[in-house]
Scaffold this motif. Structure first.
Motif, mmCIF file in Angstrom:
data_model
loop_
_atom_site.group_PDB
_atom_site.id
_atom_site.type_symbol
_atom_site.label_atom_id
_atom_site.label_comp_id
_atom_site.label_asym_id
_atom_site.label_seq_id
_atom_site.Cartn_x
_atom_site.Cartn_y
_atom_site.Cartn_z
ATOM 1 N N GLY A 5 47.413 39.153 29.592
ATOM 2 C CA GLY A 5 47.687 40.577 29.709
ATOM 3 C C GLY A 5 47.196 41.127 31.026
ATOM 4 O O GLY A 5 46.687 40.401 31.883
ATOM 5 N N THR A 6 47.381 42.421 31.173
ATOM 6 C CA THR A 6 46.923 43.127 32.367
ATOM 7 C C THR A 6 45.738 43.986 31.977
ATOM 8 O O THR A 6 45.807 44.757 31.013
ATOM 9 C CB THR A 6 48.058 43.982 32.956
ATOM 10 N N TRP A 7 44.654 43.813 32.721
ATOM 11 C CA TRP A 7 43.376 44.469 32.434
ATOM 12 C C TRP A 7 42.981 45.340 33.618
ATOM 13 O O TRP A 7 42.927 44.860 34.743
ATOM 14 C CB TRP A 7 42.305 43.411 32.184
ATOM 15 N N LEU A 39 43.332 43.031 36.748
ATOM 16 C CA LEU A 39 43.510 41.597 36.564
ATOM 17 C C LEU A 39 44.717 41.366 35.664
ATOM 18 O O LEU A 39 44.827 41.992 34.606
ATOM 19 C CB LEU A 39 42.291 40.965 35.887
ATOM 20 N N THR A 40 45.602 40.491 36.083
ATOM 21 C CA THR A 40 46.705 40.061 35.218
ATOM 22 C C THR A 40 46.486 38.579 34.963
ATOM 23 O O THR A 40 46.481 37.774 35.903
ATOM 24 C CB THR A 40 48.073 40.309 35.881
ATOM 25 N N ILE A 41 46.243 38.248 33.692
ATOM 26 C CA ILE A 41 45.870 36.886 33.324
ATOM 27 C C ILE A 41 46.970 36.274 32.463
ATOM 28 O O ILE A 41 47.437 36.902 31.504
ATOM 29 C CB ILE A 41 44.532 36.872 32.551
ATOM 30 N N GLN A 42 47.378 35.064 32.826
ATOM 31 C CA GLN A 42 48.342 34.296 32.045
ATOM 32 C C GLN A 42 47.736 32.938 31.767
ATOM 33 O O GLN A 42 47.339 32.232 32.710
ATOM 34 C CB GLN A 42 49.635 34.111 32.830
ATOM 35 N N LYS A 51 46.106 37.183 38.678
ATOM 36 C CA LYS A 51 46.447 38.047 39.807
ATOM 37 C C LYS A 51 45.399 39.135 39.857
ATOM 38 O O LYS A 51 45.119 39.786 38.844
ATOM 39 C CB LYS A 51 47.830 38.655 39.627
ATOM 40 N N GLU A 52 44.803 39.310 41.030
ATOM 41 C CA GLU A 52 43.823 40.366 41.240
ATOM 42 C C GLU A 52 44.424 41.383 42.189
ATOM 43 O O GLU A 52 44.843 41.027 43.289
ATOM 44 C CB GLU A 52 42.541 39.803 41.869
ATOM 45 N N ALA A 53 44.473 42.625 41.765
ATOM 46 C CA ALA A 53 44.973 43.704 42.609
ATOM 47 C C ALA A 53 43.903 44.785 42.666
ATOM 48 O O ALA A 53 43.399 45.222 41.634
ATOM 49 C CB ALA A 53 46.272 44.272 42.041
ATOM 50 N N SER A 54 43.527 45.169 43.889
ATOM 51 C CA SER A 54 42.516 46.210 44.060
ATOM 52 C C SER A 54 42.855 47.032 45.295
ATOM 53 O O SER A 54 43.853 46.787 45.966
ATOM 54 C CB SER A 54 41.127 45.587 44.216
ATOM 55 N N PHE A 56 41.449 46.755 47.963
ATOM 56 C CA PHE A 56 41.126 45.961 49.138
ATOM 57 C C PHE A 56 42.022 44.762 49.361
ATOM 58 O O PHE A 56 42.221 44.322 50.481
ATOM 59 C CB PHE A 56 39.669 45.486 49.069
ATOM 60 N N ARG A 57 42.535 44.190 48.276
ATOM 61 C CA ARG A 57 43.362 43.004 48.444
ATOM 62 C C ARG A 57 44.132 42.715 47.163
ATOM 63 O O ARG A 57 43.766 43.169 46.080
ATOM 64 C CB ARG A 57 42.524 41.790 48.818
ATOM 65 N N ASN A 58 45.193 41.948 47.342
ATOM 66 C CA ASN A 58 45.982 41.446 46.224
ATOM 67 C C ASN A 58 46.078 39.938 46.410
ATOM 68 O O ASN A 58 46.545 39.481 47.451
ATOM 69 C CB ASN A 58 47.385 42.055 46.216
ATOM 70 N N ILE A 59 45.603 39.188 45.426
ATOM 71 C CA ILE A 59 45.674 37.735 45.519
ATOM 72 C C ILE A 59 46.115 37.165 44.176
ATOM 73 O O ILE A 59 46.025 37.838 43.143
ATOM 74 C CB ILE A 59 44.333 37.087 45.939
ATOM 75 N N GLU A 60 46.585 35.954 44.221
ATOM 76 C CA GLU A 60 46.935 35.229 43.007
ATOM 77 C C GLU A 60 46.273 33.871 43.093
ATOM 78 O O GLU A 60 46.332 33.208 44.126
ATOM 79 C CB GLU A 60 48.450 35.066 42.903
ATOM 80 N N LEU A 61 45.604 33.480 42.015
ATOM 81 C CA LEU A 61 45.007 32.160 42.002
ATOM 82 C C LEU A 61 45.389 31.437 40.731
ATOM 83 O O LEU A 61 45.617 32.057 39.691
ATOM 84 C CB LEU A 61 43.489 32.218 42.178
ATOM 85 N N GLU A 62 45.477 30.150 40.859
ATOM 86 C CA GLU A 62 45.765 29.292 39.721
ATOM 87 C C GLU A 62 44.631 28.297 39.599
ATOM 88 O O GLU A 62 44.141 27.785 40.609
ATOM 89 C CB GLU A 62 47.089 28.562 39.923
#
Length: 131
Positions: A5-7, A39-42, A51-54, A56-62
């Protein structure tokens, strides 16, 4: 799959003290305390996409549970470590590349919130997220 979900960040406890212990300067601490992190967590088995969106930055990590990976915090601090699943908690152990000190992190669903706890050099901080 409870983490899916998206938190959105709702509130922090002791987050500025934690950032101070991490060596984050005062201006970045003030900004970081109001980062509007989302935070969007799958989760797919033992694989996670975050996926972290703030502000200051937007990143995606696996990452895969139990497998080391490298990650940079928003302030540029570089870490290496892994997440594991202990019961219903995601538990992360990360080592700073600059000084070898350990950052512990946990993520757990408590009621309708995602609670993220950081511990560094004896300083604990909690961040609370809502869907």
């Amino acid at each position: 799959m409870a983490f899916n979900g998206t938190w959105k960040i709702d509130r922090n406890e002791n987050y500025e003290k934690f950032m101070e212990a991490m060596g984050v300067g005062m201006m970045k601490r003030k900004l970081g305390a109001h980062d509007n992190l989302k935070l969007t967590i799958q989760q797919n088995g033992d694989k996670f996409t975050v996926k972290e969106a703030s502000n200051f930055r937007n990143i995606e990590l696996e990452f895969t549970l139990g497998v080391n990976f490298e990650y940079s915090l928003a302030d540029g601090t570089e870490l290496s470590g892994a997440w594991t699943l202990e019961g219903n908690k995601l538990v992360g152990t990360f080592t700073r590349k600059d000084n070898g000190k350990v950052l512990k992190a946990t993520r757990e669903i408590v009621g309708d919130e995602l609670v993220q706890i950081y511990v560094y050099e004896g300083v604990e901080s909690k961040r609370f997220f809502k869907r």
